[in-house]
Design a protein around this motif. Structure first.
Motif, PDB file in Angstrom:
ATOM      1  N   GLU A 107      22.437  31.244 -55.215  1.00 34.00           N
ATOM      2  CA  GLU A 107      23.100  30.883 -56.603  1.00 34.00           C
ATOM      3  C   GLU A 107      22.720  29.384 -56.844  1.00 34.00           C
ATOM      4  OE1 GLU A 107      27.229  30.722 -55.948  1.00 34.00           O
ATOM      5  OE2 GLU A 107      27.551  33.091 -55.576  1.00 34.00           O
ATOM      6  N   TYR A 108      21.937  28.830 -56.076  1.00 31.47           N
ATOM      7  CA  TYR A 108      21.200  27.454 -56.455  1.00 31.47           C
ATOM      8  C   TYR A 108      19.852  27.571 -56.822  1.00 31.47           C
ATOM      9  CZ  TYR A 108      25.368  26.184 -53.603  1.00 31.47           C
ATOM     10  OH  TYR A 108      26.777  26.051 -53.096  1.00 31.47           O
ATOM     11  N   ASP A 109      19.385  26.668 -57.711  1.00 33.22           N
ATOM     12  CA  ASP A 109      17.982  26.566 -58.120  1.00 33.22           C
ATOM     13  C   ASP A 109      16.934  26.225 -57.001  1.00 33.22           C
ATOM     14  OD1 ASP A 109      15.920  24.695 -59.586  1.00 33.22           O
ATOM     15  OD2 ASP A 109      16.297  26.351 -60.822  1.00 33.22           O
ATOM     16  N   ILE A 110      16.169  27.076 -56.987  1.00 34.76           N
ATOM     17  CA  ILE A 110      14.982  26.751 -55.767  1.00 34.76           C
ATOM     18  C   ILE A 110      14.257  25.520 -56.055  1.00 34.76           C
ATOM     19  CG2 ILE A 110      13.025  27.882 -54.794  1.00 34.76           C
ATOM     20  CD1 ILE A 110      15.402  29.581 -54.417  1.00 34.76           C
ATOM     21  N   ASP A 111      13.864  25.288 -57.161  1.00 36.88           N
ATOM     22  CA  ASP A 111      13.078  23.974 -57.468  1.00 36.88           C
ATOM     23  C   ASP A 111      13.741  23.120 -57.275  1.00 36.88           C
ATOM     24  OD1 ASP A 111      10.812  25.366 -58.246  1.00 36.88           O
ATOM     25  OD2 ASP A 111      11.606  25.310 -60.446  1.00 36.88           O
ATOM     26  N   GLU A 112      15.123  22.688 -57.374  1.00 36.19           N
ATOM     27  CA  GLU A 112      16.013  21.671 -57.122  1.00 36.19           C
ATOM     28  C   GLU A 112      16.137  21.489 -55.526  1.00 36.19           C
ATOM     29  OE1 GLU A 112      19.684  21.911 -59.311  1.00 36.19           O
ATOM     30  OE2 GLU A 112      18.677  21.691 -61.217  1.00 36.19           O
ATOM     31  N   MET A 113      16.381  22.678 -55.102  1.00 38.16           N
ATOM     32  CA  MET A 113      16.632  22.425 -53.421  1.00 38.16           C
ATOM     33  C   MET A 113      15.280  22.220 -52.844  1.00 38.16           C
ATOM     34  SD  MET A 113      19.098  25.872 -52.348  1.00 38.16           S
ATOM     35  CE  MET A 113      18.015  27.208 -52.885  1.00 38.16           C
ATOM     36  N   TRP A 114      14.219  22.450 -53.218  1.00 43.58           N
ATOM     37  CA  TRP A 114      12.818  22.267 -52.618  1.00 43.58           C
ATOM     38  C   TRP A 114      12.596  20.705 -52.934  1.00 43.58           C
ATOM     39  CZ3 TRP A 114       9.144  24.364 -49.741  1.00 43.58           C
ATOM     40  CH2 TRP A 114       7.773  23.626 -49.761  1.00 43.58           C
ATOM     41  N   ASP A 115      12.956  20.393 -53.995  1.00 51.42           N
ATOM     42  CA  ASP A 115      12.650  18.720 -54.248  1.00 51.42           C
ATOM     43  C   ASP A 115      13.661  17.832 -53.515  1.00 51.42           C
ATOM     44  OD1 ASP A 115      10.630  19.391 -56.141  1.00 51.42           O
ATOM     45  OD2 ASP A 115      12.022  19.051 -57.910  1.00 51.42           O
ATOM     46  N   LYS A 116      15.165  18.544 -53.274  1.00 50.05           N
ATOM     47  CA  LYS A 116      16.040  17.604 -52.602  1.00 50.05           C
ATOM     48  C   LYS A 116      15.595  17.792 -51.141  1.00 50.05           C
ATOM     49  CE  LYS A 116      20.944  16.869 -51.883  1.00 50.05           C
ATOM     50  NZ  LYS A 116      22.384  17.432 -52.157  1.00 50.05           N
ATOM     51  N   LEU A 117      15.096  18.797 -50.555  1.00 49.94           N
ATOM     52  CA  LEU A 117      14.507  18.725 -49.199  1.00 49.94           C
ATOM     53  C   LEU A 117      13.505  17.667 -48.758  1.00 49.94           C
ATOM     54  CD1 LEU A 117      14.509  20.209 -46.390  1.00 49.94           C
ATOM     55  CD2 LEU A 117      12.994  21.803 -47.264  1.00 49.94           C
ATOM     56  N   HIS A 118      12.657  17.827 -49.880  1.00 48.59           N
ATOM     57  CA  HIS A 118      11.592  16.809 -49.520  1.00 48.59           C
ATOM     58  C   HIS A 118      11.905  15.277 -49.677  1.00 48.59           C
ATOM     59  CE1 HIS A 118       8.671  20.079 -50.166  1.00 48.59           C
ATOM     60  NE2 HIS A 118       7.737  19.408 -49.685  1.00 48.59           N
ATOM     61  N   GLN A 119      13.070  15.171 -50.571  1.00 46.78           N
ATOM     62  CA  GLN A 119      13.310  13.767 -50.903  1.00 46.78           C
ATOM     63  C   GLN A 119      14.235  13.287 -49.507  1.00 46.78           C
ATOM     64  OE1 GLN A 119      15.804  13.996 -54.439  1.00 46.78           O
ATOM     65  NE2 GLN A 119      14.015  14.371 -55.713  1.00 46.78           N
ATOM     66  N   VAL A 153       4.165  21.363 -42.358  1.00 47.55           N
ATOM     67  CA  VAL A 153       4.801  22.682 -42.269  1.00 47.55           C
ATOM     68  C   VAL A 153       5.115  23.343 -43.432  1.00 47.55           C
ATOM     69  CG1 VAL A 153       6.757  23.905 -41.249  1.00 47.55           C
ATOM     70  CG2 VAL A 153       5.405  22.448 -39.789  1.00 47.55           C
ATOM     71  N   LEU A 154       5.984  22.449 -44.307  1.00 44.88           N
ATOM     72  CA  LEU A 154       6.392  22.950 -45.523  1.00 44.88           C
ATOM     73  C   LEU A 154       5.309  23.496 -46.467  1.00 44.88           C
ATOM     74  CD1 LEU A 154       9.356  20.592 -46.205  1.00 44.88           C
ATOM     75  CD2 LEU A 154       9.419  22.929 -45.441  1.00 44.88           C
ATOM     76  N   GLU A 155       4.088  22.561 -46.433  1.00 47.93           N
ATOM     77  CA  GLU A 155       2.960  22.719 -47.451  1.00 47.93           C
ATOM     78  C   GLU A 155       2.223  24.333 -47.139  1.00 47.93           C
ATOM     79  OE1 GLU A 155       0.315  22.886 -50.287  1.00 47.93           O
ATOM     80  OE2 GLU A 155       2.237  21.483 -50.191  1.00 47.93           O
ATOM     81  N   VAL A 205       9.103  29.657 -47.405  1.00 51.54           N
ATOM     82  CA  VAL A 205      10.150  28.648 -47.502  1.00 51.54           C
ATOM     83  C   VAL A 205      11.043  28.516 -48.612  1.00 51.54           C
ATOM     84  CG1 VAL A 205      10.924  26.298 -47.299  1.00 51.54           C
ATOM     85  CG2 VAL A 205       9.151  27.063 -45.688  1.00 51.54           C
ATOM     86  N   ARG A 206      10.463  28.959 -49.885  1.00 50.92           N
ATOM     87  CA  ARG A 206      11.118  29.028 -51.130  1.00 50.92           C
ATOM     88  C   ARG A 206      11.733  30.307 -51.570  1.00 50.92           C
ATOM     89  NH1 ARG A 206       9.793  25.185 -55.062  1.00 50.92           N
ATOM     90  NH2 ARG A 206       9.622  26.882 -56.693  1.00 50.92           N
ATOM     91  N   SER A 207      11.266  31.311 -50.779  1.00 49.95           N
ATOM     92  CA  SER A 207      11.576  32.553 -51.072  1.00 49.95           C
ATOM     93  C   SER A 207      12.363  33.537 -50.076  1.00 49.95           C
ATOM     94  CB  SER A 207      10.463  33.616 -51.411  1.00 49.95           C
ATOM     95  OG  SER A 207       9.737  33.737 -50.259  1.00 49.95           O
ATOM     96  N   LEU A 213      15.967  28.616 -47.398  1.00 50.17           N
ATOM     97  CA  LEU A 213      15.873  27.180 -47.785  1.00 50.17           C
ATOM     98  C   LEU A 213      17.256  26.696 -48.100  1.00 50.17           C
ATOM     99  CD1 LEU A 213      14.245  24.574 -49.302  1.00 50.17           C
ATOM    100  CD2 LEU A 213      14.334  26.164 -51.612  1.00 50.17           C
ATOM    101  N   GLU A 214      18.110  27.486 -48.647  1.00 58.42           N
ATOM    102  CA  GLU A 214      19.524  26.740 -48.809  1.00 58.42           C
ATOM    103  C   GLU A 214      20.039  26.503 -47.479  1.00 58.42           C
ATOM    104  OE1 GLU A 214      23.790  29.234 -49.853  1.00 58.42           O
ATOM    105  OE2 GLU A 214      22.024  29.767 -51.007  1.00 58.42           O
ATOM    106  N   HIS A 215      20.036  27.423 -46.526  1.00 60.91           N
ATOM    107  CA  HIS A 215      20.452  27.233 -45.394  1.00 60.91           C
ATOM    108  C   HIS A 215      19.619  26.009 -44.403  1.00 60.91           C
ATOM    109  CE1 HIS A 215      21.944  27.771 -41.241  1.00 60.91           C
ATOM    110  NE2 HIS A 215      20.576  27.860 -40.657  1.00 60.91           N
ATOM    111  N   VAL A 216      18.476  25.602 -44.626  1.00 66.17           N
ATOM    112  CA  VAL A 216      17.826  24.555 -44.135  1.00 66.17           C
ATOM    113  C   VAL A 216      18.256  23.428 -44.632  1.00 66.17           C
ATOM    114  CG1 VAL A 216      15.643  23.370 -43.827  1.00 66.17           C
ATOM    115  CG2 VAL A 216      15.715  25.658 -43.154  1.00 66.17           C
TER     116      VAL A 216
END
Length: 335
Positions: free
Chosen positions: A108-120, A138-140, A146-148, A164-167
């Protein structure tokens, strides 16, 4: 299209879904029937085909996108779909409302937003440069996965973006406990949160239809994750051996108990914290999806075999009786 989350008891529905699983089972009289798990982006539902099993078992396969017609029933407190007609999706179905993105269960969460927040969070809390380099690498190297990928096939976060949501959730909780217990090594916590399930990217296959790979079945995500960590750390000059050992231990022990498939039990403070965070996040994801999807009139949900219990739903506002369902038009039928 009609979403699975919105299906009501006695409703006759024509819609689209993906087939998550298919099994041939036997009725009490010994005759076969087909049991399916159908899914769309809002959830999944068990479905049964009682008749012409030999025909449908060849036409419908796991991973297929299908159009179906069926009636919703409630059995032992859970919804199920009694399928009357089914076929694979064809080119003309887009005009009828089919879209691949609508029939794949997704976060239900936006993939791009979760990805950016993880990196931050990684960038703002990692103290050792080698750990930051490790996690970035690892992420690169595994960006698309990771995103799908889901975090599993059934028990928790079993949908597109679920990994990604769980991590991210585990990492956020780990940072909370790092403040509560400042003696914890925050680099080990952060890296452990990000990497504890990284082996699932090899354990599972196609994220649109997650299933275990041969390596996943024969080796498992715990050891696969440890191997991936070693391979990535080997690329970083002078990566501290003692730190690598601690990170390996977090991965190898994160399931917590030997009977749960963990090669080792947690024996460091960071490993112990991450085990409980991981287990809690998985269970709460299961609980909230159970509460969301349950349709029975009881104060409690149907029994969930993974949680081993029913869950109290609390007080719900009284609802007016639903009107008698109206049969949908037979547009697009017969098959």
């Amino acid at each position: 299209m009609k979403y699975i989350r919105d299906l009501k008891e006695n409703e006759l529905v024509v819609s689209f879904s993906s087939v998550r699983s298919k099994q041939v089972k036997s009725k009490r009289n010994g005759e076969p029937y087909l049991e399916l798990v159908l899914a769309d982006r809002t959830g999944q539902i068990e479905a049964k085909i009682w008749d012409d099993v030999d025909v449908w078992r060849e036409q419908v396969q796991e991973g297929d996108f299908i159009k179906y017609k069926g009636r919703v029933q409630v059995y032992h407190g859970s919804r199920q779909l009694i399928v009357e007609r089914v076929r694979k999706v064809g080119p003309g179905d887009q005009a009828e409302g089919f879209a691949e993105s609508e029939v794949i269960p997704a976060s239900e969460y936006d993939i791009d937003e979760m990805w950016d927040k993880l990196h931050q969070l990684i960038l703002s809390h990692c103290r050792r440069p080698c750990v930051l380099q490790l996690l970035r690498s690892v992420l690169e190297h595994n960006r698309d996965k990771v995103r799908s990928f889901p975090a599993g096939t059934e028990i928790h976060h079993n949908y597109w973006g679920g990994f990604l949501e769980h991590v991210l959730s585990v990492l956020e909780s780990a940072l909370f406990f790092a403040l509560k217990y400042p003696a914890l090594d925050i680099d080990v916590l952060v890296a452990g949160a990000v990497l504890h399930d990284i082996g699932k990217l090899e354990e599972l296959g196609n994220p649109k239809h997650p299933a275990y790979t041969a390596r996943g079945i024969l080796i498992g995500h715990v050891v696969l994750g440890r191997d991936l960590l070693r391979d990535e750390a080997r690329l970083i000059p002078d990566f501290p051996p003692d730190l690598l050992m601690l990170l390996e231990h977090v991965i190898l022990s994160h399931q917590g108990q030997l009977e749960w498939g963990s090669p080792k039990e947690p024996r460091t403070p960071e490993a112990l914290v991450l085990h409980y965070i991981d287990d809690l996040d998985a269970k709460m994801n299961r609980v909230f999806r159970l509460l969301r999807d349950d349709q029975n009139d009881s104060e409690f949900t149907a029994f969930d075999r993974f949680l081993g219990r029913t869950v109290f739903k609390g007080s719900a506002p009284a609802q007016s009786p639903a009107p008698e369902p109206v049969a949908p038009p037979d547009s697009g039928w017969p098959l």
